[in-house]
Design an enzyme around this catalytic site. Structure first.
Site, PDB file in Angstrom:
ATOM      1  N   PHE A   1       0.750  -1.302   0.052  1.00 46.64           N
ATOM      2  CA  PHE A   1       0.014   0.063  -0.082  1.00 46.64           C
ATOM      3  C   PHE A   1       0.898   1.155   0.113  1.00 46.64           C
ATOM      4  O   PHE A   1       0.397   2.379  -0.506  1.00 46.64           O
ATOM      5  CB  PHE A   1      -0.824   0.010   1.239  1.00 46.64           C
ATOM      6  CG  PHE A   1      -0.349   0.384   2.368  1.00 46.64           C
ATOM      7  CD1 PHE A   1      -0.489   1.747   2.953  1.00 46.64           C
ATOM      8  CD2 PHE A   1       0.159  -0.560   3.385  1.00 46.64           C
ATOM      9  CE1 PHE A   1       0.207   2.103   4.252  1.00 46.64           C
ATOM     10  CE2 PHE A   1       0.871  -0.075   4.406  1.00 46.64           C
ATOM     11  CZ  PHE A   1       0.611   1.108   4.951  1.00 46.64           C
ATOM     12  N   LYS A   2       2.243   1.012   0.534  1.00 48.30           N
ATOM     13  CA  LYS A   2       2.888   2.277   0.692  1.00 48.30           C
ATOM     14  C   LYS A   2       3.565   2.670  -0.690  1.00 48.30           C
ATOM     15  O   LYS A   2       3.912   3.952  -0.801  1.00 48.30           O
ATOM     16  CB  LYS A   2       4.209   1.937   1.893  1.00 48.30           C
ATOM     17  CG  LYS A   2       3.562   1.873   3.041  1.00 48.30           C
ATOM     18  CD  LYS A   2       4.178   1.304   3.985  1.00 48.30           C
ATOM     19  CE  LYS A   2       3.777   0.997   5.289  1.00 48.30           C
ATOM     20  NZ  LYS A   2       4.744   0.470   6.595  1.00 48.30           N
ATOM     21  N   ASP A   3       3.089   2.048  -1.919  1.00 49.12           N
ATOM     22  CA  ASP A   3       3.655   2.626  -3.219  1.00 49.12           C
ATOM     23  C   ASP A   3       2.813   3.957  -3.442  1.00 49.12           C
ATOM     24  O   ASP A   3       3.317   4.733  -4.024  1.00 49.12           O
ATOM     25  CB  ASP A   3       3.306   1.697  -4.149  1.00 49.12           C
ATOM     26  CG  ASP A   3       4.290   0.351  -4.285  1.00 49.12           C
ATOM     27  OD1 ASP A   3       5.431   0.704  -3.934  1.00 49.12           O
ATOM     28  OD2 ASP A   3       3.788  -0.675  -4.663  1.00 49.12           O
TER      29      ASP A   3
END
Length: 433
Positions: free
Chosen positions: A106-108
């Site tokens: 998700f941190k992309d």
């Protein structure tokens, strides 16, 4: 838009200053002075908009005063070169899959947005090198390192706890080289985070080099994570399932759920939120008692959530004026042992044929236990299960295929700098860089 510190002891900052500084001078976290509500018409028609179109409207509310519209659109569209789909798990529970980006986590979203926004500001300044410090308990390091890889004018230092991230996660930020330096700290995530925070507060170090953070303490990292909450609502509305929608967020450092709460404040019609913890139950205990009592983190199979003093609690607390009553009226909590996480992964695969990673398993279980009649739940599946292949394979008795882009990272040679958890050692290393 001006940004103030949660500690209220620093002067107001512009977005540019808040992004480049990362942390306020008084050690507080930056908050926007106002959170703009989006118009009702936006939500009436949101199901007809694409992920990128939705996100651009949200981005304008956050950043539109400070970034030229065309530049902001380019940043948003470049950031979201992949989808975050909603996938049915059972009749009442859906997975918001946030692992379709370059590093399968998700941190992309936040890391790619921040890299592009910081690049935009650096081009405006045309000044010296900016050094990004980031502490990671797993996926932050890979997302940030890959988001900033090759970006001119930026050098990234990724601090991670030795032996406490998966080999696949480690390979995603220790094999890159170029403008990425991996630092292997002999300690836990909280030690890495403390080194980063202390670096920001050290006058001598800051006089020598321009420092910023890419952890969720940085407004440019956590605010864009609101994008996919709006997208989840739009996709559920398409299915006719957006009424009485409950969002469950596997939570560690609390940047992710904070972004969702900002979305709610902007008018996103989510009924309520659940923060799902592993054995690191600091926030869960706060919800029960009204007392926030940080403690050393405990190592679990959901390692990205192994945080004993979540930074973004300060933002949640500030957002609701310190009112325990307001916070608990919107957010409930859950906490799970490794045994329960494993049992949930096995059960979900058996019953639904859906493979959970250990973090998503916390979210799925909290919904399974906590949904009320008439509610539909969406949990955030924050990373691809293959990033935890040994753990997942052992639990569900399956040989998960490693996606091609993940396999490529594993072919590289590890390059890392060993480091103690002593700040003076870390400072000496940076001063000699």
């Amino acid at each position: 838009m001006k940004y103030y510190s949660t500690n209220n002891q620093s002067p107001l900052a512009t977005l540019h200053e808040a992004v480049v500084k990362g942390l306020a001078g008084d050690r507080g976290l930056y908050m926007p002075e106002q959170i703009k509500r989006l118009p009702e018409e936006f939500f009436d028609n949101i199901q007809n908009l694409s992920f990128q179109e939705i996100s651009f409207e949200v981005a304008k509310a956050f950043f539109g005063e400070d970034v030229e519209e065309e530049a902001l659109k380019q940043i948003v569209y470049d950031t979201l070169a992949f989808d975050c789909p909603v996938v049915k798990v059972n009749d009442s529970i859906y997975s918001l899959e946030l692992f379709h980006g370059p590093t399968l986590a998700f941190k992309d979203v936040g890391a790619r947005f921040m890299a592009r926004l910081l690049g935009y500001f650096i081009r405006q300044e045309g000044k010296e090198l900016v050094n990004v410090l980031v502490a990671t308990s797993g996926d932050t390091g890979s997302a940030v390192a890959n988001g900033f890889l090759g970006v001119e004018g930026i050098h990234v230092y990724v601090l991670y706890p030795k032996g406490k991230v998966s080999k696949i996660q480690e390979s995603q930020f220790t094999t890159l080289g170029k403008n990425i330096t991996a630092i292997e700290v002999d300690g836990v995530f909280d030690d890495c985070q403390a080194l980063v925070k202390n670096a920001f507060m050290d006058e001598e170090l800051n006089n020598k080099m321009k420092l910023t953070s890419a952890n969720s303490i940085n407004v440019a990292r956590f605010l864009p994570q609101a994008f996919y909450y709006f997208n989840a609502y739009a996709r559920m509305k398409e299915k006719g399932l957006a009424d009485n929608m409950v969002i469950c967020v596997p939570s560690g450092n609390f940047g992710n759920i904070t972004a969702g709460l900002f979305g709610h404040r902007m008018g996103l019609p989510i009924k309520r939120f659940i923060a799902a913890n592993n054995a690191n139950d600091i926030f869960y205990n706060y919800l029960q008692t009204g007392k926030y009592e940080p403690k050393p983190s405990r190592q679990t199979i959901a390692n990205a959530m192994d945080v004993g003093d979540p930074s973004n609690f300060a933002r949640v607390y500030n957002l609701y004026g310190g009112s325990h009553e307001q916070i608990t009226s919107l957010i409930s909590g859950a906490t799970y042992s490794d045994e329960l996480i494993a049992a949930t992964m096995e059960e979900c695969y058996r019953d639904n044929g859906y493979i959970l990673d250990p973090h998503g398993a916390c979210g799925y279980r909290a919904l399974k236990e906590g949904l009320k009649d008439g509610e539909t739940g969406v949990f955030l599946e924050t990373a691809h299960p293959a990033k935890f292949k040994d753990t997942v394979d052992g639990i569900i008795g399956c040989d998960i295929e490693i996606p091609a882009k993940l396999a490529e990272f594993m072919k590289g040679t590890k390059q890392s700098v060993p480091m103690t958890k002593n700040f003076e050692d870390f400072k000496k290393f940076l001063m000699n860089e």
